[in-house]
Design a protein around this motif. Structure first.
Motif, PDB file in Angstrom:
ATOM      1  N   LEU A 220     -14.858   2.782 -70.535  1.00  0.00           N
ATOM      2  CA  LEU A 220     -14.774   4.061 -69.828  1.00  0.00           C
ATOM      3  C   LEU A 220     -14.716   5.204 -70.821  1.00  0.00           C
ATOM      4  O   LEU A 220     -13.904   5.190 -71.758  1.00  0.00           O
ATOM      5  N   SER A 221     -15.599   6.177 -70.623  1.00  0.00           N
ATOM      6  CA  SER A 221     -15.554   7.428 -71.373  1.00  0.00           C
ATOM      7  C   SER A 221     -15.520   7.200 -72.883  1.00  0.00           C
ATOM      8  O   SER A 221     -14.791   7.863 -73.599  1.00  0.00           O
ATOM      9  N   ILE A 253      -8.232  -2.777 -66.545  1.00  0.00           N
ATOM     10  CA  ILE A 253      -8.025  -2.397 -67.946  1.00  0.00           C
ATOM     11  C   ILE A 253      -9.310  -1.741 -68.421  1.00  0.00           C
ATOM     12  O   ILE A 253     -10.371  -2.373 -68.414  1.00  0.00           O
ATOM     13  N   VAL A 254      -9.231  -0.471 -68.795  1.00  0.00           N
ATOM     14  CA  VAL A 254     -10.409   0.224 -69.307  1.00  0.00           C
ATOM     15  C   VAL A 254     -10.265   0.403 -70.818  1.00  0.00           C
ATOM     16  O   VAL A 254      -9.165   0.621 -71.327  1.00  0.00           O
ATOM     17  N   ALA A 255     -11.381   0.298 -71.513  1.00  0.00           N
ATOM     18  CA  ALA A 255     -11.370   0.463 -72.966  1.00  0.00           C
ATOM     19  C   ALA A 255     -11.880   1.843 -73.339  1.00  0.00           C
ATOM     20  O   ALA A 255     -12.842   2.340 -72.757  1.00  0.00           O
ATOM     21  N   HIS A 256     -11.218   2.460 -74.294  1.00  0.00           N
ATOM     22  CA  HIS A 256     -11.626   3.683 -74.991  1.00  0.00           C
ATOM     23  C   HIS A 256     -11.024   4.955 -74.394  1.00  0.00           C
ATOM     24  O   HIS A 256     -10.026   5.436 -74.880  1.00  0.00           O
ATOM     25  N   GLY A 257     -11.659   5.566 -73.400  1.00  0.00           N
ATOM     26  CA  GLY A 257     -11.117   6.804 -72.836  1.00  0.00           C
ATOM     27  C   GLY A 257     -11.137   7.968 -73.802  1.00  0.00           C
ATOM     28  O   GLY A 257     -10.281   8.853 -73.726  1.00  0.00           O
ATOM     29  N   VAL A 275      -5.006   1.027 -70.240  1.00  0.00           N
ATOM     30  CA  VAL A 275      -6.009   1.497 -71.191  1.00  0.00           C
ATOM     31  C   VAL A 275      -5.904   0.719 -72.497  1.00  0.00           C
ATOM     32  O   VAL A 275      -4.802   0.534 -73.034  1.00  0.00           O
ATOM     33  N   ALA A 276      -7.056   0.266 -73.010  1.00  0.00           N
ATOM     34  CA  ALA A 276      -7.135  -0.338 -74.348  1.00  0.00           C
ATOM     35  C   ALA A 276      -7.651   0.727 -75.304  1.00  0.00           C
ATOM     36  O   ALA A 276      -8.806   1.135 -75.225  1.00  0.00           O
ATOM     37  N   HIS A 277      -6.784   1.177 -76.186  1.00  0.00           N
ATOM     38  CA  HIS A 277      -7.115   2.227 -77.155  1.00  0.00           C
ATOM     39  C   HIS A 277      -7.650   1.581 -78.425  1.00  0.00           C
ATOM     40  O   HIS A 277      -7.003   0.694 -78.996  1.00  0.00           O
ATOM     41  N   CYS A 278      -8.839   1.997 -78.873  1.00  0.00           N
ATOM     42  CA  CYS A 278      -9.507   1.394 -80.038  1.00  0.00           C
ATOM     43  C   CYS A 278      -9.803   2.482 -81.076  1.00  0.00           C
ATOM     44  O   CYS A 278     -10.964   2.901 -81.238  1.00  0.00           O
TER      45      CYS A 278
END
Length: 440
Positions: A220-221, A253-257, A275-278
């Motif tokens: 996502l985003s 669970i969305v990744a990035h944002g 949210v999975a922050h990378c």
């Protein structure tokens, strides 16, 4: 295996109170943490098969990598490009991979992460059977999001439909039902995200996942390009579009944002999305710095992911913790809430809660999963020892990992994979796969 971790110098429980225990022993049986207490009492009560002297070590929960792509280790270092170019090149390379390549890549991914203290992976790939096989060989805890794509995002003809959304979801559900087991292997539905996954696919996947008790994982985003495209096509941000079709929820669970605006963050928080922050991957691809602190302040549960090795290129979550702190302070200014404790929360309990709401993952407490990392406190990078957690995040890192236990099994001892034959075979198979991919 019944294991007694004896007289640990310090234990970061990561429980709700964030209790830090000293000179404490932990008894493990049946893949579960059975009891925490004094060594003398536990020795009287139990008969361990193995005793680990942890008097000069710190014990923490196994790290949870909340977003990666295990096949991408074959492409490590290959493409130093901005996201859209990178996607096109990666897509072309993925077409070359067969089952043997995918299995070799996944096995090396899991071993690399395991040696750095990662015990749980949320992975996203399309060809999951060889990945499941690799996970069972290595012994890690795997949550596999079955990638769902119905649109050729990087094709020359634009957004060409390449698969039927309903059929994509049906195939994924069939795999999940056939392969699902309790404990160390779990499946999610993984619509990759707009525009690779059309709104129709995203909607169908969310409906079917909830009917079948599966969680959802999507990008996502990640790029401003995708946000702009969503607003042009639907008059809504990506987040707004997902809310409109009913995709969002606490099972997501969305990744990035990276490009979320304040309204998007409020919408995600309203629906309890994880949210999975990378941070490293986002920076390397030039996508920006996600507003992770703003998400946390709005009550979102935010964990950490490395992303795939083609865009990071490391699978070291300790490094990700440090990068998170440095980049958020660069974005937000010095804020005492952006610290080593928050980073450890994200890499352990937050990721655990996103995947398993029972509270058994990412913590050290009686009844929790016996996924543990033992860290050497005598290394130069861990001295002086007054601020163990700060040292662990800022200077100790992966190199300090000595022993790793997953589901009650000692998989890494003294910094080495205990199964030496598996390690040798994994390297050989990976190198052969790398040659095949390079020359196809």
């Amino acid at each position: 295996m019944n294991i007694l971790i004896e007289n640990a110098g310090i234990v970061f429980t990561q429980n709700d109170k964030r209790e830090v225990l000293r000179d404490t022993s932990i008894y493990i049986s049946g893949g579960i943490i059975k009891e925490i207490g004094k060594s003398s009492l536990l020795k009287e009560k139990y008969t361990p098969d193995l005793v680990l002297d942890a008097s000069k070590m710190a014990v923490l929960p196994g790290l949870v990598n909340l977003h990666t792509h295990s096949g991408q280790v074959l492409l490590r270092g290959r493409f130093d490009e901005p996201l859209m170019n990178w996607l096109r090149l990666v897509d072309l390379e993925y077409e070359k991979l067969d089952d043997a390549d995918t299995r070799a890549a996944a096995r090396l991914t899991f071993i690399e992460g395991l040696l750095c203290g990662t015990t749980t992976f949320l992975d996203m790939e399309g060809n999951v059977e060889p990945i499941v096989s690799a996970a069972r060989e290595v012994g890690i805890r795997l949550y596999e999001a079955i990638a769902l794509v119905d649109t050729a995002e990087t094709g020359v003809s634009g957004f060409t439909r390449v698969a039927d959304p309903e059929e994509e979801v049906k195939k994924a559900l069939k795999v999940a039902r056939e392969k699902m087991v309790t404990g160390q292997l779990n499946f999610l539905l993984g619509p990759v995200g707009f525009p690779s996954s059309s709104p129709e696919l995203l909607r169908i996947a969310s409906e079917e996942a909830r009917k079948n008790g599966l969680k959802l994982h999507a990008h996502l985003s990640e790029s401003v390009v995708n946000e702009e495209l969503s607003r042009k096509m639907f008059g809504l941000s990506e987040t707004g579009m997902l809310e409109k079709i009913g995709f969002l929820g606490p099972d997501v669970i969305v990744a990035h944002g990276v490009n979320l605006d304040p309204i998007d963050i409020q919408v995600l928080a309203k629906h309890g999305v994880n949210v999975a922050h990378c941070p490293t991957s986002n920076a390397k691809l030039g996508n920006g710095i996600a507003p992770a602190l703003k998400m946390i302040n709005q009550g979102l549960n935010v964990g950490l992911g490395t992303d795939g090795a083609a865009s990071n290129d490391s699978l070291d979550l300790f490094s990700e913790m440090k990068t998170f702190i440095l980049m958020q302070r660069s974005r937000e200014g010095f804020d005492r809430r952006i610290n080593a404790q928050l980073a450890l929360d994200m890499a352990t309990r937050n990721g655990g809660l996103a995947l398993d709401s029972s509270g058994k993952l990412g913590v050290i407490s009686p009844g929790a999963y016996a996924d543990l990392v033992l860290v050497d406190l005598t290394l130069p990078s861990m001295l002086p020892s007054e601020k163990v957690l700060n040292n662990l995040v800022f200077s100790g890192g992966c190199r300090a990992v000595r022993h790793v236990i997953v589901n009650g099994e000692l998989l890494v001892y003294d910094g080495m994979l205990r199964n030496e034959e598996l390690y040798r075979r994994a390297l050989e198979d990976f190198n052969e796969a790398a040659k095949r991919v390079s020359y196809k």
